[in-house]
Design a protein around this motif. Structure first.
Motif, PDB file in Angstrom:
ATOM      1  N   ALA A   1       0.865  -0.786  -0.400  1.00 26.67           N
ATOM      2  CA  ALA A   1      -0.184   0.185  -0.144  1.00 26.67           C
ATOM      3  C   ALA A   1       0.649   1.043   0.176  1.00 26.67           C
ATOM      4  O   ALA A   1       0.258   2.361   0.798  1.00 26.67           O
ATOM      5  N   ALA A   2       2.235   1.427  -0.333  1.00 27.97           N
ATOM      6  CA  ALA A   2       2.357   2.226  -0.549  1.00 27.97           C
ATOM      7  C   ALA A   2       2.428   3.660  -1.646  1.00 27.97           C
ATOM      8  O   ALA A   2       1.592   3.396  -2.422  1.00 27.97           O
ATOM      9  N   ASP A   3       3.170   4.432  -1.168  1.00 23.60           N
ATOM     10  CA  ASP A   3       2.585   5.651  -1.582  1.00 23.60           C
ATOM     11  C   ASP A   3       3.460   5.771  -3.018  1.00 23.60           C
ATOM     12  O   ASP A   3       4.219   6.262  -2.642  1.00 23.60           O
ATOM     13  N   PHE A   4       3.159   6.084  -4.261  1.00 22.10           N
ATOM     14  CA  PHE A   4       4.209   6.052  -4.986  1.00 22.10           C
ATOM     15  C   PHE A   4       4.222   7.624  -5.728  1.00 22.10           C
ATOM     16  O   PHE A   4       4.674   8.031  -6.630  1.00 22.10           O
ATOM     17  N   GLY A   5       3.581   8.135  -5.420  1.00 24.18           N
ATOM     18  CA  GLY A   5       3.769  10.326  -5.687  1.00 24.18           C
ATOM     19  C   GLY A   5       3.053  10.020  -7.015  1.00 24.18           C
ATOM     20  O   GLY A   5       1.739   9.474  -7.641  1.00 24.18           O
ATOM     21  N   GLY A   6       3.234  11.582  -8.089  1.00 21.58           N
ATOM     22  CA  GLY A   6       2.235  11.271  -8.701  1.00 21.58           C
ATOM     23  C   GLY A   6       1.258  12.244  -8.401  1.00 21.58           C
ATOM     24  O   GLY A   6       0.517  11.422  -6.986  1.00 21.58           O
ATOM     25  N   PRO A   7       0.507  12.451  -9.674  1.00 25.19           N
ATOM     26  CA  PRO A   7      -0.862  13.316  -8.891  1.00 25.19           C
ATOM     27  C   PRO A   7      -2.230  11.705  -9.771  1.00 25.19           C
ATOM     28  O   PRO A   7      -1.503  11.129 -10.418  1.00 25.19           O
ATOM     29  N   ASP A   8      -3.002  11.935  -9.468  1.00 24.53           N
ATOM     30  CA  ASP A   8      -4.186  11.063  -9.247  1.00 24.53           C
ATOM     31  C   ASP A   8      -4.384  11.246 -10.973  1.00 24.53           C
ATOM     32  O   ASP A   8      -4.373  11.704 -11.188  1.00 24.53           O
TER      33      ASP A   8
ATOM     34  N   ARG B   1      -0.180  -2.056  -9.526  1.00 25.40           N
ATOM     35  CA  ARG B   1      -1.097  -1.949 -10.793  1.00 25.40           C
ATOM     36  C   ARG B   1      -0.235  -0.315 -11.265  1.00 25.40           C
ATOM     37  O   ARG B   1      -0.361   0.306 -10.288  1.00 25.40           O
ATOM     38  N   VAL B   2      -0.661  -0.082 -12.578  1.00 23.12           N
ATOM     39  CA  VAL B   2       0.609   1.431 -12.968  1.00 23.12           C
ATOM     40  C   VAL B   2      -0.520   2.060 -13.548  1.00 23.12           C
ATOM     41  O   VAL B   2      -1.173   0.872 -13.988  1.00 23.12           O
ATOM     42  N   LEU B   3       0.324   3.057 -13.903  1.00 23.19           N
ATOM     43  CA  LEU B   3      -0.666   4.117 -15.076  1.00 23.19           C
ATOM     44  C   LEU B   3      -0.647   4.157 -16.412  1.00 23.19           C
ATOM     45  O   LEU B   3       0.800   3.456 -16.356  1.00 23.19           O
ATOM     46  N   PRO B   4      -0.787   4.428 -17.383  1.00 19.88           N
ATOM     47  CA  PRO B   4      -0.527   4.897 -18.481  1.00 19.88           C
ATOM     48  C   PRO B   4       0.799   5.178 -18.385  1.00 19.88           C
ATOM     49  O   PRO B   4       1.103   6.796 -18.178  1.00 19.88           O
ATOM     50  N   GLY B   5       1.839   5.376 -19.375  1.00 20.55           N
ATOM     51  CA  GLY B   5       2.596   5.852 -19.552  1.00 20.55           C
ATOM     52  C   GLY B   5       4.088   5.202 -18.608  1.00 20.55           C
ATOM     53  O   GLY B   5       5.097   5.059 -19.308  1.00 20.55           O
ATOM     54  N   ALA B   6       3.814   4.305 -17.842  1.00 15.46           N
ATOM     55  CA  ALA B   6       5.079   3.362 -17.255  1.00 15.46           C
ATOM     56  C   ALA B   6       5.179   2.269 -18.034  1.00 15.46           C
ATOM     57  O   ALA B   6       4.732   1.234 -18.202  1.00 15.46           O
ATOM     58  N   THR B   7       6.523   1.893 -18.269  1.00 17.96           N
ATOM     59  CA  THR B   7       7.348   1.071 -18.683  1.00 17.96           C
ATOM     60  C   THR B   7       7.490  -0.247 -17.388  1.00 17.96           C
ATOM     61  O   THR B   7       7.391   0.267 -15.872  1.00 17.96           O
ATOM     62  N   CYS B   8       7.673  -1.235 -18.027  1.00 22.96           N
ATOM     63  CA  CYS B   8       8.054  -3.050 -17.598  1.00 22.96           C
ATOM     64  C   CYS B   8       9.948  -2.078 -16.466  1.00 22.96           C
ATOM     65  O   CYS B   8       9.735  -1.872 -15.227  1.00 22.96           O
ATOM     66  N   GLU B   9      10.352  -1.231 -16.865  1.00 22.55           N
ATOM     67  CA  GLU B   9      11.814  -0.932 -16.174  1.00 22.55           C
ATOM     68  C   GLU B   9      12.161   0.472 -15.308  1.00 22.55           C
ATOM     69  O   GLU B   9      12.320   0.370 -13.937  1.00 22.55           O
ATOM     70  N   ALA B  10      10.382   0.877 -15.525  1.00 16.74           N
ATOM     71  CA  ALA B  10      10.163   1.913 -14.504  1.00 16.74           C
ATOM     72  C   ALA B  10       9.899   1.849 -13.439  1.00 16.74           C
ATOM     73  O   ALA B  10       9.654   1.928 -12.495  1.00 16.74           O
ATOM     74  N   THR B  11       8.384   0.668 -13.976  1.00 17.01           N
ATOM     75  CA  THR B  11       8.153  -0.102 -12.458  1.00 17.01           C
ATOM     76  C   THR B  11       8.847  -0.791 -11.569  1.00 17.01           C
ATOM     77  O   THR B  11       8.718  -0.817 -10.232  1.00 17.01           O
TER      78      THR B  11
ATOM     79  N   PRO C   1      -7.248  10.593 -13.526  1.00 19.81           N
ATOM     80  CA  PRO C   1      -8.656  11.082 -13.354  1.00 19.81           C
ATOM     81  C   PRO C   1      -9.695   9.863 -13.536  1.00 19.81           C
ATOM     82  O   PRO C   1     -10.804  10.067 -12.548  1.00 19.81           O
ATOM     83  N   LEU C   2      -9.172   8.843 -13.746  1.00 25.59           N
ATOM     84  CA  LEU C   2     -10.303   7.849 -14.238  1.00 25.59           C
ATOM     85  C   LEU C   2      -9.803   6.310 -13.823  1.00 25.59           C
ATOM     86  O   LEU C   2     -10.293   5.506 -13.211  1.00 25.59           O
ATOM     87  N   LEU C   3      -8.086   6.661 -13.266  1.00 23.60           N
ATOM     88  CA  LEU C   3      -7.824   5.637 -12.782  1.00 23.60           C
ATOM     89  C   LEU C   3      -6.962   5.677 -11.207  1.00 23.60           C
ATOM     90  O   LEU C   3      -6.493   4.913 -10.657  1.00 23.60           O
ATOM     91  N   GLY C   4      -6.730   6.552 -11.214  1.00 22.97           N
ATOM     92  CA  GLY C   4      -6.167   6.274  -9.087  1.00 22.97           C
ATOM     93  C   GLY C   4      -4.918   6.909  -9.541  1.00 22.97           C
ATOM     94  O   GLY C   4      -4.378   7.264 -10.671  1.00 22.97           O
ATOM     95  N   ARG C   5      -4.277   6.607  -8.029  1.00 21.20           N
ATOM     96  CA  ARG C   5      -2.890   5.641  -8.417  1.00 21.20           C
ATOM     97  C   ARG C   5      -2.063   4.709  -8.421  1.00 21.20           C
ATOM     98  O   ARG C   5      -3.197   3.873  -7.975  1.00 21.20           O
ATOM     99  N   PRO C   6      -1.443   4.868  -8.772  1.00 17.29           N
ATOM    100  CA  PRO C   6      -0.912   3.358  -8.822  1.00 17.29           C
ATOM    101  C   PRO C   6      -0.786   2.594  -7.657  1.00 17.29           C
ATOM    102  O   PRO C   6      -1.054   3.026  -6.386  1.00 17.29           O
TER     103      PRO C   6
END
Ligand code: ZN
Length: 384
Positions: free
Chosen positions: A219-226, A260-270, A228-233
């Motif tokens: 349940a960590a906070d990965f930061g970044g803005p929410d 669970r990740v948001l659009p734009g996140a790559t495997c490496e970045a995740t 609008p449709l998918l919330g936070r990672p």
């Protein structure tokens, strides 16, 4: 258009599709191909089959000239279903039946009901004396439930996916879904140094270090803005196993995480984000490996895209109100269309998301009818 939908026909088609067991694994989509050819044969469809592994067939059907003179609308539906735990069912999962307006059976919601509604939409359209305004291509694909590599993934890789837009009739309760989160499954292996259990300070406990990792990740906070449709990672630490005796300082402990990740996140970045949180633990004795087993990227279609307005118009005409525009927390084959094939894709189908993958799965018969009517509107207006 709703008056031209044959309720019994859409129920019968769903029932027939449910009656062929395509639990994945192993899939065996081949067993369902003759029925699919029958269902689409009424419309002079031209067929192709793609079979990247024995029995794992995806059926491609083109209705219309297919010469590129008219726009092409792709309908992508998966033929496989998730496995059944018969002990949890109160009825035969492969003999669909209607009780109190609900059609029960494995795949009624996810997503044989959606495929049946799309087929019935064509019948309804012709019954209404109208015709599709576009070429319609059905991709009835294998393997979606375990990631789609042998289904939509193969079709995209082989360059077989060409369309101006794509409808995926997965269950959304007929909400209009334009975005989905991506997912990573990864294993964190924490290493320790064994010692006698009577002297824990003589060793390094992988269990103790793993506990710190759990607290850092779950349940960590990965930061970044929410979004609008998918919330936070998010991150869930779903499994833990480690140690090999109460009297041994644990040499090894494994955690399996679901990110669970948001659009734009790559495997490496995740992966890098997970490492960053673990590395921030201030413990020089913490040693670990991180390995990702599965990664499916997130995807989204701009809500301002004209296809969204087109689909919303078809839904509004049918339902008498606009459908909610939503994002989903899990991934479908729509991501292959949006991210790899560059095709605007909407997920919108009968059945509630909560029904997918459950025991005694069902779809409301009314929603099958609404879906068929809305798809018929879309087919008649998409190319105009
Ligand atoms: Zn599905």
């Amino acid at each position: 258009m709703r008056a031209h939908v044959d309720v019994d026909a859409v129920v019968a088609t769903t029932t027939a599709l449910v009656g062929v067991d395509t639990q994945n694994p192993p899939g065996r989509e081949r067993d369902l191909i003759p029925l699919c050819r029958d269902l689409l044969g009424d419309f002079d469809a031209r067929f192709e089959e793609v079979e990247p592994a024995p029995g794992r067939i995806s059926l491609l059907a083109t209705i219309g000239a297919g010469d590129g003179c008219r726009p092409t609308l792709l309908v992508n539906g998966h033929l496989d279903v998730v496995p059944v735990d018969r002990a949890g069912w109160t009825r035969d999962p492969f003999v669909a039946e209607v009780v109190d307006g609900r059609l029960y059976g494995r795949g009624t919601a996810d997503m044989k009901g959606g495929i049946a509604a799309a087929v019935e939409a064509l019948h309804a359209l012709f019954r209404a004396g109208r015709e599709p305004s576009c070429d319609i291509v059905f991709h009835l694909v294998a393997d979606e439930e375990v990631g789609g590599a042998l289904g939509s993934g193969t079709l995209v890789d082989q360059g077989r996916v060409h369309a101006d837009a794509c409808l995926v009739p997965e269950p959304t309760g007929l909400a209009l879904c334009v975005a989905e989160r991506g997912m990573m499954k990864a294993t964190v292996t924490v290493h320790g140094r064994p010692a006698h259990g009577s002297q824990p300070r003589n060793g390094i406990s992988a269990v103790e270090k793993a506990a710190k990792v759990v607290l850092a990740l779950h349940a960590a906070d990965f930061g970044g803005p929410d979004h609008p449709l998918l919330g936070r990672p998010t991150c869930n630490v779903g499994m833990i196993s480690g140690g090999n005796g109460h009297n041994i300082v644990a040499p090894r402990c494994q955690l399996v995480i679901d990110r669970r990740v948001l659009p734009g996140a790559t495997c490496e970045a995740t992966e890098a984000e997970v490492r960053r949180l673990i590395d921030a633990i201030d413990d020089p004795e913490l040693s670990y490996d991180l390995e990702s087993q599965v990664f499916g990227e997130a995807s989204e279609l701009d809500t301002d895209h004209p296809f969204v307005a087109r689909m919303q118009a078809a839904l509004t005409t049918t339902l008498g109100r606009p459908a909610p525009v939503i994002g989903m927390v899990f991934a479908t084959d729509a991501r292959f269309m949006r991210n790899q094939a560059g095709i605007p894709a909407i997920v919108c189908g009968p059945g509630e998301i909560a029904q997918a993958h459950t025991n005694d799965e069902w779809v409301a018969v009314d929603q099958l009818v609404d879906a068929a009517a809305a798809y018929a509107e879309l087919f008649s207006t998409f190319g105009s």
